[in-house]
Each structure stands twice: as C-alpha cells, then as structure tokens.
Enzyme design. Structure first.
Site, PDB file in Angstrom:
ATOM      1  N   TYR A  31      29.810  -5.019 -10.978  1.00  0.00           N
ATOM      2  CA  TYR A  31      28.846  -4.977 -10.085  1.00  0.00           C
ATOM      3  C   TYR A  31      28.670  -3.955  -9.030  1.00  0.00           C
ATOM      4  CZ  TYR A  31      29.073 -10.208 -11.429  1.00  0.00           C
ATOM      5  OH  TYR A  31      28.833 -11.321 -11.842  1.00  0.00           O
ATOM      6  N   ASN A  36      23.213  -8.977  -1.798  1.00  0.00           N
ATOM      7  CA  ASN A  36      22.757  -9.395  -0.286  1.00  0.00           C
ATOM      8  C   ASN A  36      23.765 -10.326   0.163  1.00  0.00           C
ATOM      9  OD1 ASN A  36      21.359 -10.980   1.386  1.00  0.00           O
ATOM     10  ND2 ASN A  36      19.295 -10.630   0.559  1.00  0.00           N
ATOM     11  N   TRP A  37      23.956 -11.389  -0.594  1.00  0.00           N
ATOM     12  CA  TRP A  37      24.862 -12.477   0.060  1.00  0.00           C
ATOM     13  C   TRP A  37      26.242 -12.178  -0.013  1.00  0.00           C
ATOM     14  CZ3 TRP A  37      25.225 -18.198  -1.788  1.00  0.00           C
ATOM     15  CH2 TRP A  37      25.667 -18.198  -3.335  1.00  0.00           C
ATOM     16  N   ASP A  38      26.524 -11.106  -0.965  1.00  0.00           N
ATOM     17  CA  ASP A  38      27.927 -10.702  -0.849  1.00  0.00           C
ATOM     18  C   ASP A  38      28.077  -9.614   0.354  1.00  0.00           C
ATOM     19  OD1 ASP A  38      27.061 -11.006  -3.684  1.00  0.00           O
ATOM     20  OD2 ASP A  38      29.077 -10.500  -4.008  1.00  0.00           O
ATOM     21  N   GLN A 103      18.028 -13.179  -2.365  1.00  0.00           N
ATOM     22  CA  GLN A 103      19.113 -14.242  -2.416  1.00  0.00           C
ATOM     23  C   GLN A 103      19.421 -14.926  -1.344  1.00  0.00           C
ATOM     24  OE1 GLN A 103      22.706 -11.666  -3.330  1.00  0.00           O
ATOM     25  NE2 GLN A 103      23.051 -12.935  -5.305  1.00  0.00           N
ATOM     26  N   GLY A 163      21.736 -17.028  -6.573  1.00  0.00           N
ATOM     27  CA  GLY A 163      23.178 -16.732  -6.386  1.00  0.00           C
ATOM     28  C   GLY A 163      24.172 -17.543  -7.210  1.00  0.00           C
ATOM     29  N   ASP A 165      23.800 -17.900 -10.564  1.00  0.00           N
ATOM     30  CA  ASP A 165      22.881 -17.543 -11.524  1.00  0.00           C
ATOM     31  C   ASP A 165      22.787 -18.549 -12.814  1.00  0.00           C
ATOM     32  OD1 ASP A 165      23.207 -15.580  -9.650  1.00  0.00           O
ATOM     33  OD2 ASP A 165      23.623 -14.104 -11.212  1.00  0.00           O
ATOM     34  N   TRP A 352      29.471 -20.432 -12.867  1.00  0.00           N
ATOM     35  CA  TRP A 352      28.487 -21.416 -12.328  1.00  0.00           C
ATOM     36  C   TRP A 352      28.296 -22.748 -13.075  1.00  0.00           C
ATOM     37  CZ3 TRP A 352      28.120 -20.419  -7.319  1.00  0.00           C
ATOM     38  CH2 TRP A 352      28.080 -19.039  -6.959  1.00  0.00           C
ATOM     39  N   GLU A 395      36.684 -13.376  -8.824  1.00  0.00           N
ATOM     40  CA  GLU A 395      35.305 -13.490  -8.397  1.00  0.00           C
ATOM     41  C   GLU A 395      35.282 -15.158  -8.284  1.00  0.00           C
ATOM     42  OE1 GLU A 395      32.793 -12.319 -11.488  1.00  0.00           O
ATOM     43  OE2 GLU A 395      31.010 -12.908 -10.501  1.00  0.00           O
TER      44      GLU A 395
HETATM   45  C1  GLC Z   1      26.742 -12.724  -9.672  1.00  0.00           C
HETATM   46  C2  GLC Z   1      26.596 -14.031  -8.757  1.00  0.00           C
HETATM   47  C3  GLC Z   1      25.869 -13.774  -7.554  1.00  0.00           C
HETATM   48  C4  GLC Z   1      26.697 -12.716  -6.781  1.00  0.00           C
HETATM   49  C5  GLC Z   1      26.759 -11.273  -7.785  1.00  0.00           C
HETATM   50  C6  GLC Z   1      27.534 -10.111  -6.991  1.00  0.00           C
HETATM   51  O1  GLC Z   1      25.665 -12.526 -10.157  1.00  0.00           O
HETATM   52  O2  GLC Z   1      26.057 -15.066  -9.605  1.00  0.00           O
HETATM   53  O3  GLC Z   1      25.862 -14.833  -6.879  1.00  0.00           O
HETATM   54  O4  GLC Z   1      25.840 -12.284  -5.665  1.00  0.00           O
HETATM   55  O5  GLC Z   1      27.452 -11.604  -8.856  1.00  0.00           O
HETATM   56  O6  GLC Z   1      28.702 -10.830  -6.830  1.00  0.00           O
END
Ligand code: GLC
Length: 422
Positions: A31, A36-38, A103, A163, A165, A352, A395
């Site tokens: 990644y 966003n939420w990270d 997100q 989020g 996914d 997930w 993660e």
């Molecule tokens: C994956 C997760 C998502 C998160 C991203 C980066 O796509 O499902 O929730 O934001 O990774 O960590």
C-alpha cells in the site's frame, strides 16, 4: 530496556519508516499511498510523540478533498508501480490524484481526540481553524450525495469504501456486478500469499465498479441511479454517526453555528431513527443492507458491533450485542474475529473474512464502554494486547493461530498500539 519501552520504540520506528515526506503509507510495497482511515488512525500514533506531525498527516489527507466535499479513500500523492489499480484506472482529474470513493470517516472522531489530547494549544487552534471547515463539508457531502432521498442511511458504492474490502457481507451484492473482461496484473499477490487475499472473480467486479464511476464522470446523481452495487454499510453508517456527533461537539465548543450545523443535527436524528432498518430481530444483530435486492446481508461480521460506537443501538439491542460479543470472543482462539467464527463463511486467515484487526477492536471496545459495558470492553482490550505482543505489527492477525497476516510493519497497528495498548 523494559518490554513495553521496546515495543514503543518499534512502533515509533514503523511510523518513521512509513513516513514519505509528511504523509504515512500503511506499509511499503503493498500500500504505497495515503489511505483515508489509515491516515486518521496513524495520526493518533504520531500524536503520542510528535504533535505537529500528527496534524500534518491530516492536512495531507484533506489536501485531496474534492470540490464537492468528498475526501477520497486513496490519495496518490506520488507515483508507485507496486499497487494496482492506480490513478489511471480510477481516472480522476483532480490536482491530487485519487480514487473516486471515500472510506469510513473516523477522521473527525480522531480530530476531536487530537484536540483533547493536544499539549500545544496554539498549534491545535491554528490547525483546527484550518481543518474544521473541510470536515463540515465532508460530512455534508456524505448526507447530501450519499443519501439523496434523506432516508437517514448513507449508501456505499464499492466494498472498498467500507474499508472491510473482502467481507462476506458483500458477497451476494458483489455477485450481481459484472466482471471486467480485460487483462490486468494484480500487484497484491506479489507481496502477500493468495490465501490471505481476495479471489480473481471478486477483483474483476471491483474493477468493473471503478470503471463504472469513471464512465459516469463521477456524477453523483447518475451513480446513485445506475450503480449495480449499492449498500447501506452498517459499519460506515455507525462510524459516520460517531464522527458527526463528534463534529457537532467540536463545533459547539468552538461556537461554530449556522445552517450547515443545523442540517448535520437533522442528519444524526434521521440516522438514529432509521437504524432499525438494519436490525434483525430473529438473530438479534445489525447487518448491512443490499439496496439492489433490498435485503439484509445476513452474515454476522464485526461491523454490527460498531453501532455501539455510533451510539445507535438502543439499550435492549446494546445488551444483546454485549452478550454476543462475549460469545463471539470465546468462539475463536484469538479475538475479535472479523466474521463470526460460527458462520460457514468464516476463514480465520483471509482478509476481512475472519482475521482480527486492531483498529476495529479499538472502536468496538470504545463502543462497549460508551454503552456501559466496561468489563467486556476490557476483555476486548486484553485480547488485542495479547495478539500484537505475540505477533508484532502486522496488518491483521489469524483468528485461530494469532499469527500476523498481510503487510508487516503496518502503520495503523503501530498507531493503535501507541495510542491504546502501550
Ligand atoms: C486494505 C483494507 C483497507 C485499508 C487499506 C490500507 O485495502 O481493506 O481497509 O484502508 O488496506 O491499509
């Protein structure tokens, strides 16, 4: 060095290592952009030892806000060839290249936490004055563009927007989405074992939706009308509710008033009234809803517990959820499994569909506490603590073996450890 000090050092080093000139990638390789939420969760970690850096993380995220108020799920600040689908596939033409979905907006809740935690009051006030108007626009966007019929329940257009996914909650809704037929090269499988990642046919459908948004020129009305995937995501709705309540509290404290604020108050009231639409009396649980078939996505996932975090469950529902949480925790070796271990779709190692995520446990624990179930909240915390101490900053974690899965040296895991556990 005491054990905790060592863990704190390691967590800080992960954030330093994942820092790319002012924003933090979740992990390098898998990644390589800002999520966003990270970003919001990671700011909580930075706040423990570098307040300016915590605020900066959020400013970077907000720099990608669209004119309509949307804050995207990924910001492609810099190019990278280790991730797919990148900016070309998404096709947005904004100054900061980004995806075209959002997100879960835990961002605002975290801004309130930073506000309360800040030691540097001058910096806090300066940053908040800049950030608050963007947050208000972001929340107005959710209610306006994602709930055009003012039902009280916003709509999501992509499993990635949740989020969560690859949650089994999305399986049947996603099955109705066509598959792309063009060839593409996934990058995630270069980093992670296929047994921990989604299957190809799901990817084909994820990509169909990405192209669909582009073909609709990101027009909210057209997408709402024609999107083959529409869900009331109970987790996103609960996080949004929590975040709007927190936004209203911040505005009150700072004497920010006006029609926008009044409209947000109406929205939280509407959501509170509408949430029972996602409650199933028979199984005593909250589910997401597939709006194409108008049916609940009847797989129990940890998303249902987040209604506690959003203060959406009534007393009777909260009691049932708290009891369920205890049973859920004892149904797998490590907790809380993202899918109920008693469900046939439970896979303890796959993304997930069973593994444990620290930031979700944290929100569930906060929700339990808010509803008066402190003992159960403490149990969730204890379970979370065991996990990351055993397997470090991965993660997510296999719910049966406790092993770390997915990306290593992961920012949100380090941040939650710094903020909550250490
Ligand atoms: C994956 C997760 C998502 C998160 C991203 C980066 O796509 O499902 O929730 O934001 O990774 O960590």
């Amino acid at each position: 060095m005491k054990n905790n000090e060592k863990l704190i050092e390691q967590a800080k080093n992960i954030l330093y290592k994942n820092d790319v000139d002012g924003y933090t990638v979740p992990t390098h390789g898998l990644y390589p952009f800002q999520w966003n939420w990270d970003a919001a969760i990671t700011a909580l970690g930075w706040m423990k030892f570098d307040e300016p850096r915590a605020w900066q993380e959020l400013e970077f995220l907000i720099s990608g806000q669209w004119e309509d108020g949307m804050i995207p799920h990924i910001l492609f600040h810099k190019e990278s060839d280790t991730y797919f689908p990148g900016p070309d596939v998404w096709g947005s033409d904004k100054l900061v290249k980004s995806t075209s979905i959002s997100q879960p907006p835990v961002l605002t809740t975290i801004v309130k936490m930073l506000f309360e935690e800040a030691k540097d009051a001058e910096l806090r006030d300066e940053k908040l004055a800049k950030i608050l108007p963007s947050l208000i626009q972001y929340h107005l966007w959710w209610y306006r563009d994602r709930d055009p019929e003012t039902t009280g329940l916003v709509v999501s257009y992509h499993p990635w927007e949740s989020g969560m996914d690859n949650s089994p909650a999305w399986d049947s809704a996603l099955d109705a989405v066509p598959q792309v037929t063009w060839e593409y090269q996934r990058q995630d499988l270069n980093h992670i074992d296929a047994s921990e990642r989604p299957h190809k046919e799901q990817y084909d459908r994820y990509l169909y939706l990405v192209e669909f948004f582009k073909n609709k020129h990101f027009d909210s009305n057209d997408i709402y009308r024609d999107c083959p995937y529409k869900a009331n995501d109970v987790s996103l709705i609960s996080i949004l509710q929590r975040a709007t309540l927190d936004l209203l509290a911040l505005c009150k404290q700072l004497n920010v008033t006006g029609p926008d604020i009044e409209s947000l108050k109406v929205s939280v009231g509407l959501t509170k009234n509408a949430i029972n639409d996602l409650w199933c009396e028979e199984t005593s649980f909250f589910y997401s809803k597939d709006l194409i078939t108008n049916s609940l996505c009847k797989v129990k996932t940890n998303a249902g517990f987040l209604t506690l975090f959003g203060e959406l469950a009534n007393d009777e529902q909260a009691e049932k959820l708290a009891k369920e949480a205890v049973e859920w925790m004892s149904a797998s070796a490590y907790a809380m499994a993202s899918t109920d271990p008693r469900e046939s779709k439970y896979e303890p190692q796959r993304y997930w569909r069973g593994p444990v995520w620290l930031h979700i446990n944290w929100m569930i624990a906060l929700g339990l506490e808010l509803n008066g179930y402190s003992e159960t909240a403490a149990q969730v915390k204890e379970k979370t603590d065991i996990l990351f101490k055993k397997s470090k900053y991965f993660e997510y974690f296999n719910a049966e073996t406790g092993e770390g899965c997915g990306g290593d040296n992961f920012s949100w895991t380090a941040a939650i450890a710094l903020h909550w556990l250490l």
